[in-house]
Design a protein around this motif. Structure first.
Motif, short mmCIF file in Angstrom:
data_model
loop_
_atom_site.label_atom_id
_atom_site.label_comp_id
_atom_site.label_asym_id
_atom_site.label_seq_id
_atom_site.Cartn_x
_atom_site.Cartn_y
_atom_site.Cartn_z
N ALA A 10 6.49 2.55 -7.46
CA ALA A 10 7.31 3.52 -6.75
C ALA A 10 8.25 4.19 -7.76
CB ALA A 10 8.13 2.83 -5.66
N PHE A 12 11.08 5.46 -7.93
CA PHE A 12 12.33 5.57 -7.20
C PHE A 12 13.50 5.05 -8.06
CE2 PHE A 12 10.01 4.58 -2.89
CZ PHE A 12 9.31 5.77 -3.00
N TRP A 39 3.56 6.11 -6.22
CA TRP A 39 3.75 6.47 -4.82
C TRP A 39 4.10 7.95 -4.70
CZ3 TRP A 39 6.60 2.15 -1.67
CH2 TRP A 39 6.15 0.89 -2.08
N HIS A 41 6.23 10.19 -2.20
CA HIS A 41 7.15 10.30 -1.06
C HIS A 41 8.20 11.35 -1.35
CE1 HIS A 41 5.83 6.93 1.46
NE2 HIS A 41 5.52 6.33 0.31
N TYR A 44 12.62 7.99 1.41
CA TYR A 44 12.17 6.64 1.74
C TYR A 44 13.29 5.82 2.35
CZ TYR A 44 8.68 2.96 1.43
OH TYR A 44 7.72 2.01 1.73
N VAL A 48 16.79 3.96 -0.59
CA VAL A 48 16.27 4.66 -1.77
C VAL A 48 17.01 5.97 -1.92
CG1 VAL A 48 14.28 5.85 -2.76
CG2 VAL A 48 13.99 3.60 -1.71
N ILE A 51 14.21 10.00 -6.23
CA ILE A 51 12.75 9.94 -6.16
C ILE A 51 12.19 10.97 -7.12
CG2 ILE A 51 10.71 10.30 -4.71
CD1 ILE A 51 12.27 9.34 -2.32
N ARG A 242 2.41 -4.49 -7.05
CA ARG A 242 3.40 -3.53 -6.54
C ARG A 242 4.73 -3.69 -7.28
NH1 ARG A 242 4.93 -2.11 -0.43
NH2 ARG A 242 2.67 -2.24 -0.28
N GLY A 244 8.32 -2.09 -6.54
CA GLY A 244 9.10 -1.27 -5.62
C GLY A 244 8.80 -1.66 -4.18
N PRO A 245 9.46 -1.01 -3.24
CA PRO A 245 10.24 0.22 -3.42
C PRO A 245 11.75 0.03 -3.58
CG PRO A 245 9.84 -0.13 -1.09
CD PRO A 245 9.16 -1.27 -1.81
N TYR A 246 12.26 -1.17 -3.29
CA TYR A 246 13.72 -1.31 -3.17
C TYR A 246 14.33 -2.04 -4.37
CZ TYR A 246 12.68 -0.18 1.70
OH TYR A 246 12.24 0.43 2.84
#
Length: 261
Positions: A10, A12, A39, A41, A44, A48, A51, A242, A244-246
């Protein structure tokens, strides 16, 4: 062929800089990963803030690597114009020397990513937009003549060059039949929401009923702390890790990447 390993990143907050993403991709290639996917987006949720654009990130990855497969994972085609997407995908395929993979889906409106911008909020309508958009997009990428006027898109008497071979992976949640049927007509299925490796048996059986072409990819993603071993040799050709996303932390992302697949 053994299962290939990639990263599902991600872009982010701490990673919301295409230059940083390019650095991480170069490190991933050095560490032995096979793919680096980002990703796509516009927003989010409240956790987030920053981006980065996935297309600029993909260009950075293409320029910083020589072997990795790369691409957006996944782009919601219903919020894009297929003719513009075709130009972007073709350019990234050329820039990367044929390493670009186009991940597509209908997207999700859970944080108003469609309705908040005046785009189509109804997932059933977005599904029809995806099917129609794929028809236009794939013909344009292949260099074929397109003369299409449909419910959602028009492309009147056009042909694009250069013609490129871009693999297309379709995403869908486990248990939903429409994404699997759609994916089987293309090059891969990115399965979201699997509970465990045994679910891959169900995916494989479902795909077999739709007779995908030889070399069809089945793609899953895991959290960094999940044990990869039970997922290997279970019908998935790609297992992604993976990031992300946080609460993204650049040092932690580098640690995961440098550890290798």
């Amino acid at each position: 062929m053994s299962t290939r390993r990639g990263l599902f990143v991600a872009p982010f907050d701490a990673l919301a800089d295409p230059a940083v993403v390019g650095d991480l991709a170069a490190a991933a290639e050095e560490a032995g990963w096979d793919g680096f996917f980002v990703w796509d987006h516009l927003q989010y949720g409240e956790r987030v803030s920053d981006i980065a654009d996935p297309w600029i990130c993909c260009a950075a990855i293409a320029l910083r690597t020589e072997r990795l497969l790369l691409g957006p994972m996944v782009t919601p085609l219903p919020r894009r114009r297929p003719q513009v997407l075709a130009r972007q995908a073709a350019s990234l395929a050329v820039l990367s020397g044929g390493r670009f993979v186009l991940g597509l889906g209908i997207g999700d409106d859970w944080v108003g990513e469609f309705s908040g911008f005046g785009d189509e909020p109804d997932p059933k309508v977005r599904g029809r937009m995806l099917d129609e958009g794929l028809e236009v997009l794939t013909t344009l990428l292949a260099g074929g003549a397109v003369d299409h006027v449909g419910e959602h898109y028009a492309a009147r008497d056009v042909r694009f060059r250069p013609a490129v071979d871009v693999p297309i992976w379709l995403a869908g949640r486990f248990g939903n039949g429409a994404p699997m049927r759609r994916a089987a007509r293309h090059d891969g299925f990115f399965v979201i929401g699997l509970d465990g490796p045994d679910d891959l048996d169900t995916v494989s059986a479902g795909l077999a009923a739709h007779d995908p072409a030889p070399g069809f990819d089945v793609v899953v993603d895991l959290q960094p702390d999940q044990d990869v071993a039970p997922w290997l040799d279970r019908g998935a050709s790609w297992v992604l890790t993976r990031i992300g996303p946080y609460d993204l932390d650049l040092a932690e992302a580098r640690r995961i990447i440098d550890a290798g697949p």
